[in-house]
Design an enzyme around this catalytic site. Structure first.
Site, mmCIF file in Angstrom:
data_model
loop_
_atom_site.group_PDB
_atom_site.id
_atom_site.type_symbol
_atom_site.label_atom_id
_atom_site.label_comp_id
_atom_site.label_asym_id
_atom_site.label_seq_id
_atom_site.Cartn_x
_atom_site.Cartn_y
_atom_site.Cartn_z
ATOM 1 N N ARG A 54 0.800 -1.221 0.000
ATOM 2 C CA ARG A 54 0.000 0.000 0.000
ATOM 3 C C ARG A 54 0.835 1.274 0.000
ATOM 4 O O ARG A 54 0.462 2.235 -0.668
ATOM 5 C CB ARG A 54 -1.067 -0.033 1.085
ATOM 6 N N THR A 55 1.957 1.299 0.684
ATOM 7 C CA THR A 55 2.736 2.540 0.722
ATOM 8 C C THR A 55 3.307 2.877 -0.664
ATOM 9 O O THR A 55 3.245 4.018 -1.117
ATOM 10 C CB THR A 55 3.857 2.450 1.771
ATOM 11 N N LYS A 82 22.953 -7.684 -5.923
ATOM 12 C CA LYS A 82 24.316 -8.105 -6.325
ATOM 13 C C LYS A 82 25.359 -7.345 -5.505
ATOM 14 O O LYS A 82 26.540 -7.361 -5.816
ATOM 15 C CB LYS A 82 24.558 -7.809 -7.815
ATOM 16 N N ARG A 104 12.213 3.304 1.048
ATOM 17 C CA ARG A 104 11.856 2.425 2.165
ATOM 18 C C ARG A 104 12.993 1.432 2.333
ATOM 19 O O ARG A 104 13.457 0.828 1.368
ATOM 20 C CB ARG A 104 10.557 1.667 1.895
ATOM 21 N N HIS A 134 8.164 6.410 10.135
ATOM 22 C CA HIS A 134 7.325 6.287 8.933
ATOM 23 C C HIS A 134 6.447 7.550 8.925
ATOM 24 O O HIS A 134 5.252 7.511 9.201
ATOM 25 C CB HIS A 134 6.480 5.019 9.062
HETATM 26 C C1 NCD Z 1 3.404 -0.298 8.134
HETATM 27 C C2 NCD Z 1 4.871 -0.383 7.829
HETATM 28 O O1 NCD Z 1 5.275 -0.935 6.810
HETATM 29 O O2 NCD Z 1 5.626 0.119 8.639
HETATM 30 N N1 NCD Z 1 2.549 -0.525 7.066
HETATM 31 C C3 NCD Z 1 2.366 0.392 6.093
HETATM 32 O O3 NCD Z 1 3.173 1.250 5.836
HETATM 33 N N2 NCD Z 1 1.190 0.333 5.464
HETATM 34 C C4 NCD Z 1 3.026 -1.071 9.304
HETATM 35 C C5 NCD Z 1 3.225 -2.537 9.285
HETATM 36 O O4 NCD Z 1 3.813 -3.103 8.373
HETATM 37 O O5 NCD Z 1 2.792 -3.148 10.248
#
Ligand code: NCD
Length: 318
Positions: A54-55, A82, A104, A134
């Site tokens: 989703r992110t 690699k 990320r 986050h």
């Molecule tokens: C979160 C994450 O990845 O930190 N999820 C997200 O960003 N939608 C929380 C999680 O993974 O529990």
């Protein structure tokens, strides 16, 4: 604002300004033509070293609604597997003409390193760095809460509200960013977790820590934010006795939710473990804003990209 790395870099004014822009973006998204020309000709790179659905999709949708081009760089299957270093990856992105990089990583500090090592000049947005922060998730959570509990007040903070955050705080960058943002905006925060899932040092955070969920819920909070039990990060085991025991003591069951005040919201960042930290019925109930959080994510990320990349916004928010 040059980068968007940590909530602790923001002033209350800046946070409220991004939320107000997100509100404006939300208004544009109910029009028949949802695409804005703001970032025509700019390229946003999504650099993801960790799995995400989703992110990543949310950042992609946000950039595209602002007419930016998007390049998705998933580190699995790339030269990073690699052994290419973060530095070489950064130099490659720079050479490809990235105007902003959304990153990320499983390592705390990765976004900060990318922003400040001097390899790349472009704005960096942290989409989650290890168990550290986050920040756009916290912004979308706060945006969602504010819409329900402070409706129509464009410049409002969250003064007077009480938010309870429950679960695997130890592994949660969502919890860290939310404690920082909720308190910056004036809310009172209570964390609830089994003792083994409370990070060392949390006693110094600007919040109360409880080990008993029923005690925390009895205070009648305005919002309850459930955290995912992050089993993939629990190497070594021993954080709680059994899944059933966790659900019984720390899960938001229908019975517990039924004792909350009528106005209390339930949030979860996703992905959910239904039946573990949250009962399916609660996730699908009237008070749940979990699906709305996903929509808020696009508005908030449009706002962050706007503040960092739109030339008119850069003049007044720097
Ligand atoms: C979160 C994450 O990845 O930190 N999820 C997200 O960003 N939608 C929380 C999680 O993974 O529990």
């Amino acid at each position: 604002m040059r980068h968007f790395i940590s909530i602790t870099d923001l002033t209350r004014e800046q946070a409220i300004s991004v939320l107000a822009t997100a509100e404006h973006m939300a208004g544009t998204q109910s029009r028949s033509i949802r695409k804005l020309p703001t970032l025509v000709g700019q390229t946003v790179v999504n650099l993801f070293f960790e799995d995400s659905t989703r992110t990543r999709i949310s950042f992609e949708a946000a950039a595209k609604r602002l007419s930016a081009d998007v390049i998705n760089f998933a580190a699995k299957g790339s030269s990073v597997s690699k052994g290419e270093s973060l530095k070489d990856t950064a130099l490659t992105l720079q050479a490809m003409g990235a105007d902003a990089v959304v990153v990320r990583s499983g390592s705390a500090g990765a976004a900060h390193l990318l922003a400040h090592a001097g390899w790349i000049d472009q704005p960096i947005i942290n989409a989650g760095d290890g168990a550290h922060e986050h920040p756009t998730q916290a912004m979308l959570d706060v945006f969602t809460v504010r819409r329900h509990l402070r409706p129509g007040e464009d410049r409002a903070g969250l003064d007077g509200l009480h938010v309870v955050i429950v679960g695997d705080v130890l592994h949660s960058r969502v919890a860290r960013s939310n404690v920082a943002l909720l308190t910056l905006l004036g809310a009172r925060v209570t964390l609830v977790a089994p003792p083994a899932l409370v990070p060392v040092g949390a006693a110094a955070w600007p919040c109360e820590i409880l080990y008993d969920l029923d005690e925390a819920l009895a205070a009648g909070p305005d919002a309850v934010m459930m955290l995912r039990v992050q089993r993939e990060r629990m190497t070594g085991g021993g954080f709680f006795p059994t899944v059933g025991e966790y659900a019984r003591r720390y899960g938001l069951t229908a019975d517990r939710a039924g004792r909350l005040p009528a106005h209390t919201l339930v949030l979860h960042p996703g992905p959910m473990n239904r039946g573990l930290e949250i009962a399916g019925d609660v996730a699908d109930s009237e008070r749940s804003v979990i699906v709305e959080q996903v929509a808020s994510g696009v508005f908030v990320r449009m706002a962050v990209l706007y503040h960092l990349l739109a030339t008119d916004a850069r003049e007044d928010t720097r």
